[in-house]
Write an enzyme that holds these catalytic residues in place. Structure first.
Site, PDB file in Angstrom:
ATOM      1  N   ARG A 103       0.832  -1.207   0.000  1.00  0.00           N
ATOM      2  CA  ARG A 103       0.000   0.000   0.000  1.00  0.00           C
ATOM      3  C   ARG A 103       0.867   1.258   0.000  1.00  0.00           C
ATOM      4  O   ARG A 103       0.532   2.258  -0.649  1.00  0.00           O
ATOM      5  CB  ARG A 103      -0.915  -0.026   1.225  1.00  0.00           C
ATOM      6  CG  ARG A 103      -1.910   1.130   1.291  1.00  0.00           C
ATOM      7  CD  ARG A 103      -2.932   0.883   2.394  1.00  0.00           C
ATOM      8  NE  ARG A 103      -3.936   1.943   2.439  1.00  0.00           N
ATOM      9  CZ  ARG A 103      -3.967   2.908   3.349  1.00  0.00           C
ATOM     10  NH1 ARG A 103      -3.042   2.969   4.301  1.00  0.00           N
ATOM     11  NH2 ARG A 103      -4.915   3.822   3.317  1.00  0.00           N
ATOM     12  N   HIS A 107       0.525   4.278  -2.657  1.00  0.00           N
ATOM     13  CA  HIS A 107       0.244   5.646  -2.231  1.00  0.00           C
ATOM     14  C   HIS A 107       1.390   6.592  -2.564  1.00  0.00           C
ATOM     15  O   HIS A 107       1.167   7.794  -2.720  1.00  0.00           O
ATOM     16  CB  HIS A 107      -0.070   5.675  -0.736  1.00  0.00           C
ATOM     17  CG  HIS A 107      -1.457   5.218  -0.419  1.00  0.00           C
ATOM     18  ND1 HIS A 107      -2.284   5.876   0.469  1.00  0.00           N
ATOM     19  CD2 HIS A 107      -2.193   4.176  -0.898  1.00  0.00           C
ATOM     20  CE1 HIS A 107      -3.458   5.256   0.531  1.00  0.00           C
ATOM     21  NE2 HIS A 107      -3.416   4.222  -0.290  1.00  0.00           N
ATOM     22  N   ASN A 137      -3.946   8.912   4.254  1.00  0.00           N
ATOM     23  CA  ASN A 137      -2.718   8.341   4.802  1.00  0.00           C
ATOM     24  C   ASN A 137      -2.575   8.471   6.309  1.00  0.00           C
ATOM     25  O   ASN A 137      -1.940   7.632   6.948  1.00  0.00           O
ATOM     26  CB  ASN A 137      -1.495   9.008   4.155  1.00  0.00           C
ATOM     27  CG  ASN A 137      -1.388   8.725   2.669  1.00  0.00           C
ATOM     28  OD1 ASN A 137      -1.927   7.734   2.179  1.00  0.00           O
ATOM     29  ND2 ASN A 137      -0.707   9.595   1.948  1.00  0.00           N
ATOM     30  N   HIS A 237      -6.465  -5.924  -2.466  1.00  0.00           N
ATOM     31  CA  HIS A 237      -7.374  -5.892  -1.313  1.00  0.00           C
ATOM     32  C   HIS A 237      -7.664  -7.287  -0.781  1.00  0.00           C
ATOM     33  O   HIS A 237      -8.524  -7.452   0.089  1.00  0.00           O
ATOM     34  CB  HIS A 237      -8.674  -5.184  -1.683  1.00  0.00           C
ATOM     35  CG  HIS A 237      -8.538  -3.703  -1.777  1.00  0.00           C
ATOM     36  ND1 HIS A 237      -9.580  -2.866  -2.135  1.00  0.00           N
ATOM     37  CD2 HIS A 237      -7.477  -2.886  -1.545  1.00  0.00           C
ATOM     38  CE1 HIS A 237      -9.155  -1.610  -2.131  1.00  0.00           C
ATOM     39  NE2 HIS A 237      -7.891  -1.599  -1.786  1.00  0.00           N
TER      40      HIS A 237
END
Length: 359
Positions: A103, A107, A137, A237
């Site tokens: 992740r 990001h 975040n 996910h």
């Protein structure tokens, strides 16, 4: 009167903070579920900055085995091994950290490109409201300690040669490898340099859990990624955990037994975290796509993949062994080429410490 009313509405939205909009005209893309959509307040869809327009990421300046070239000033043959060792140790202790590293890479690359701007706490502009403080975040990113440990070991072996941006990319690659029981091996080139700027308000470019198919496609297209790559990368996910506040409104839309189990786990507390995949929560695999078909996914952005536009690919990923894994490898490699900085680019450096720019 109308002008005055509009001003009051905008002010109210601003004072409400991230639960409504960031500023007067920008909503955090798919991260906040608004009771109603008011075009006076929020322009739906991702913002595309000047450095993000263009064709598919080319990755010019990157190469495989970048740190293995003895003739290069970036020569550091132990670099990738050090990163892999740090990730192996972290994932063995807590698989959730591996999910966090994947992740973190996502990001980072979706905001200013893959330049480790997501790691900064202080910047060239001397601001502290960095990407880490943005609503998508803040208090949710994980894995910083793994990046810092790898960077410290690499600096001891090869000072000022290996970028934090490459460490983030290699960490995501290695986390994918270990979490998939070695079934996924992303071909990840190196050669990225680190950026010197990072701003919280730019994290509105990240697609969020309330995004629909159109918004998801726009978010990925803004980075040069395809519709198919959007569906493929959504498969991440299948690992990690999520806060109940991002999906509790969806209980009536879920498979009833699954919804009942989640209700019990959340127990009315929106801050509770649950596994994103209830079947194989610590394995990076194609189970996510079976969950999409069975209505056993958490987010709106997951559920919308059970649609006519995406269902062919979802079924293929769910049923054909190895298909999603190979697509995921390629999509991760392409994502790692978004907006990269390389040697000689303005505002590019090799940071000595990943959380702050060099003096």
């Amino acid at each position: 009167m109308a002008t005055k009313l509009a001003a009051i509405i905008v002010l109210a939205a601003f004072l409400a903070g991230p639960a409504a909009c960031e500023g007067a005209s920008i909503c955090f893309n798919g991260w906040m579920r608004l009771p109603t959509f008011n075009p006076r307040l929020c322009a739906r869809g991702p913002r595309v900055n000047r450095w993000q327009r263009g064709a598919s990421p080319a990755g010019l300046g990157l190469s495989y085995g970048y740190y293995d070239n003895r003739r290069s000033t970036s020569y550091c043959p132990r670099a990738e091994g050090i990163v892999r060792g740090a990730v192996r140790e972290a994932v063995a202790a807590n698989p959730g950290i591996g999910a966090g590293l994947i992740r973190l890479f996502f990001h980072d690359c979706f905001v200013r490109g893959c330049d480790a701007s997501v790691l900064l706490t202080t910047t060239n502009s001397k601001n502290s409201d960095t990407e880490r403080e943005g609503p998508p975040n803040k208090n949710s990113l994980r894995g910083f300690e793994v990046i810092d440990a790898a960077k410290a070991a690499i600096e001891a072996a090869c000072p000022s040669r290996v970028s934090c941006a490459d460490i983030v990319a290699f960490s995501a690659r290695d986390a994918s490898y270990f979490l998939s029981n070695r079934r996924i091996n992303v071909p990840m080139p190196g050669g990225r340099y680190d950026g010197r700027e990072s701003f919280a308000n730019e994290t509105d470019q990240l697609p969020g859990p309330f995004s629909n198919v159109t918004e998801l496609q726009a978010s990925f297209a803004a980075k040069g990624l395809t519709f198919n790559e959007m569906v493929t990368l959504s498969g991440a996910h299948t690992i990690g955990r999520a806060s109940c506040r991002f999906f509790s409104s969806r209980f009536p839309e879920m498979e009833p037994a699954f919804a009942a189990k989640l209700r019990a786990q959340c127990n009315g507390n929106d801050n509770t975290n649950v596994n994103q995949d209830d079947v194989t929560p610590d394995v990076l695999d194609k189970q996510y796509y079976r969950n999409v078909i069975d209505r056993k996914v958490l987010f709106t952005s997951d559920a919308v993949l059970n649609s006519t536009e995406t269902m062919t690919q979802v079924i293929e990923n769910a049923n054909r062994a190895g298909t999603w894994e190979r697509k995921f490898e390629k999509a991760m490699e392409n994502m790692g080429k978004i907006g990269i900085k390389t040697r000689g680019d303005q505002g590019a450096e090799i940071r000595k410490v990943c959380s702050r720019v060099n003096n």
